[in-house]
Design an enzyme around this catalytic site. Structure first.
Site, short mmCIF file in Angstrom:
data_model
loop_
_atom_site.label_atom_id
_atom_site.label_comp_id
_atom_site.label_asym_id
_atom_site.label_seq_id
_atom_site.Cartn_x
_atom_site.Cartn_y
_atom_site.Cartn_z
CG HIS A 170 4.08 2.54 -8.19
ND1 HIS A 170 4.01 1.23 -8.07
CD2 HIS A 170 4.76 3.06 -7.02
CE1 HIS A 170 4.50 1.03 -6.89
NE2 HIS A 170 4.81 2.16 -6.29
CG ASP B 214 4.05 -1.41 -10.10
OD1 ASP B 214 4.34 -0.30 -10.71
OD2 ASP B 214 3.91 -1.46 -8.77
CB SER C 93 7.33 1.51 -4.17
OG SER C 93 6.25 1.24 -3.77
#
Length: 475
Positions: free
Chosen positions: A203, A236, A318
């Protein structure tokens, strides 16, 4: 960072995790993304399911996917009192006027009282300091104790947080991803090998996949253009490669996430809210935590059997490494559970001590497949399972996604004798309380692995061995 899911209504989260979570990543487009399925079935297809609205910080059945606008633009800078203009009443250069008296009952009175108290305390402290100094001057020696060396000369052992950070930071990068329409955000990644491959979250780079712009900046300020080598939406995980990569890259050492224990120290590195090269610490709060998150760009969820940590993780962390006390990478920071109301003058939430990382053993396998083939390879049992809220297990549905058979003919589940209506309650020694939990556990394995599945049929419990199959790609 956002892990907003693509697609339609999000099915309610199970009574126990996994829960839809905010993911600390790059800002997503401000427009509301279309709603989509909560995730994929065990075959990687999107089963049908009804969603339920709710707060992202709620772990029960009323959970919903995070706000696709996560995170919003930074708030406007607060002015310095007079707005920094240097003019006008009270501004620099203006004449001083005695302020009108204020009532002691208001806030001004309280501030004034505190100020007076501070001045009095300061006067007392100053007096005492003078007496001590006077006494010391009259004595034969000084009571002042000085450090043997300045801060720059202090030796920081490799096992200390400072030592780990000093070694790991040069091998981390702040990633900026921008779509062709100019939308995007900031995340983190770390050096995977000497060829210039950087591992991060899917993402984080999703905006730059189709012709967008991607850059990676090291703590030294050196910035490199990069390209996406491969990305796995379900896991992910993504791999990017630096263009004109330097020859002196130092890959971070990968640890063994299977050997991590609850209570072990953790160190997270990232760029929370764009603040690059930020280091936070905590512990492993739990292992094998089922978590579902999404990337904000379309239709399918990501599933992980995550490492939970209380190290502060926020949007922008992230893709960054989660390290152990020796500096080995044990996970990739991927998602957070947060309250519904954020600070900084926005609706954006931050860390409340519930961060989730993809175990590095799984991420390493995925990254190697992406580098080798450019596409992810998923393990599967070949059965469609319900994603409805349940604490009883993962039930094989009566109808597969898109009209497909619920149990793939000739697939692993069919060969093991599983049928529609069977409720899977364990995979090896892992308790399965829902469909998403089952998917997350299956994806911790590789195709060809043999697993033991416990299921219920007609009120009776059965156990069978299943050899996992494989599926290539996210579609």
């Amino acid at each position: 960072m956002s892990t907003e899911n693509e697609g339609t209504a999000v099915p309610p989260a199970p009574s126990a995790p996994p829960v839809p979570v905010d993911a600390p990543a790059a800002p997503a487009p401000q427009a509301q993304a279309p709603q989509g399925p909560y995730g994929q079935d065990a075959q990687g297809q999107a089963p049908q399911g009804q969603g339920a609205s709710g707060d992202a910080g709620h772990t029960g059945a009323s959970s919903s996917a995070p706000d696709p606008s996560w995170p919003p633009p930074p708030p406007p800078t607060a002015p310095y009192g007079d707005g920094g203009s240097g003019s006008g009443p009270g501004g620099w250069g203006s004449s001083y006027q005695q302020p009108a008296p204020k009532s002691g009952r208001g806030r001004g009175g309280l501030v004034a009282a505190v100020l007076v108290a501070a001045l009095v305390a300061g006067g007392v402290g100053g007096g005492l300091g003078y007496v001590l100094a006077k006494d010391n001057d009259e004595s034969t020696g000084s009571t002042t104790v000085s450090a043997s060396s300045n801060g720059g000369d202090v030796k920081r052992d490799p096992g200390t947080t400072a030592g780990v950070a000093a070694k790991a930071l040069p091998s981390t990068v702040t990633i900026e991803a921008e779509s062709t329409s100019g939308e995007g955000g900031t995340g983190t990644g770390f050096v995977f090998d000497k060829q210039g491959h950087i591992v991060t979250n899917n993402h984080v780079v999703a905006d730059a996949v189709d012709g967008g712009k991607l850059t990676a900046t090291f703590p030294t300020g050196k910035k490199y253009d990069a390209e996406v080598v491969g990305h796995a939406q379900g896991y992910d995980v993504a791999v990017i490669k630096l263009k004109d990569a330097p020859s002196d890259l130092k890959p971070l050492t990968l640890g063994d996430s299977d050997k991590v224990a609850v209570g072990d120290s953790t160190i997270a590195i990232g760029a929370p809210f764009g603040l690059s090269d930020t280091v936070t610490t905590g512990i492993i709060s739990a292992k094998n935590r089922p978590v579902a998150s999404s990337d904000g760009s379309g239709s399918q969820a990501s599933y992980m059997s995550a490492l939970q940590t209380d190290a502060s993780i926020n949007p922008g962390n992230s893709g960054g490494p989660l390290l152990d006390a020796q500096g080995n990478v044990i996970g990739i920071n991927s998602a957070i559970q947060s309250t519904g109301n954020g600070g900084f003058g926005t609706g954006q939430s931050g860390s409340i001590g519930l961060g989730f990382a993809i175990p590095i053993n799984q991420a390493k396998y995925v990254a190697q497949e992406l580098i080798k083939n450019g596409k992810p390879v998923y393990a599967k049992i070949g059965a469609s399972v319900s994603l409805d809220d349940s604490s009883e297990g993962a039930q094989i549905t009566d109808q597969g996604a898109g009209g497909a058979a619920p149990v793939e003919p000739g697939g692993p589940a069919a060969k093991a004798g599983l049928k529609p209506g069977d409720v899977i309650t364990k995979l090896d020694d892992r308790v399965i309380d829902s469909g998403p939990t089952l998917i997350g556990e299956i994806w911790t394995h590789q195709p060809g692995d043999k697993v033991t599945i416990t299921y219920e049929r007609g009120g009776k419990q059965h156990t069978v061995e299943v050899t996992l199959g494989s599926r290539v790609g996210d579609n």
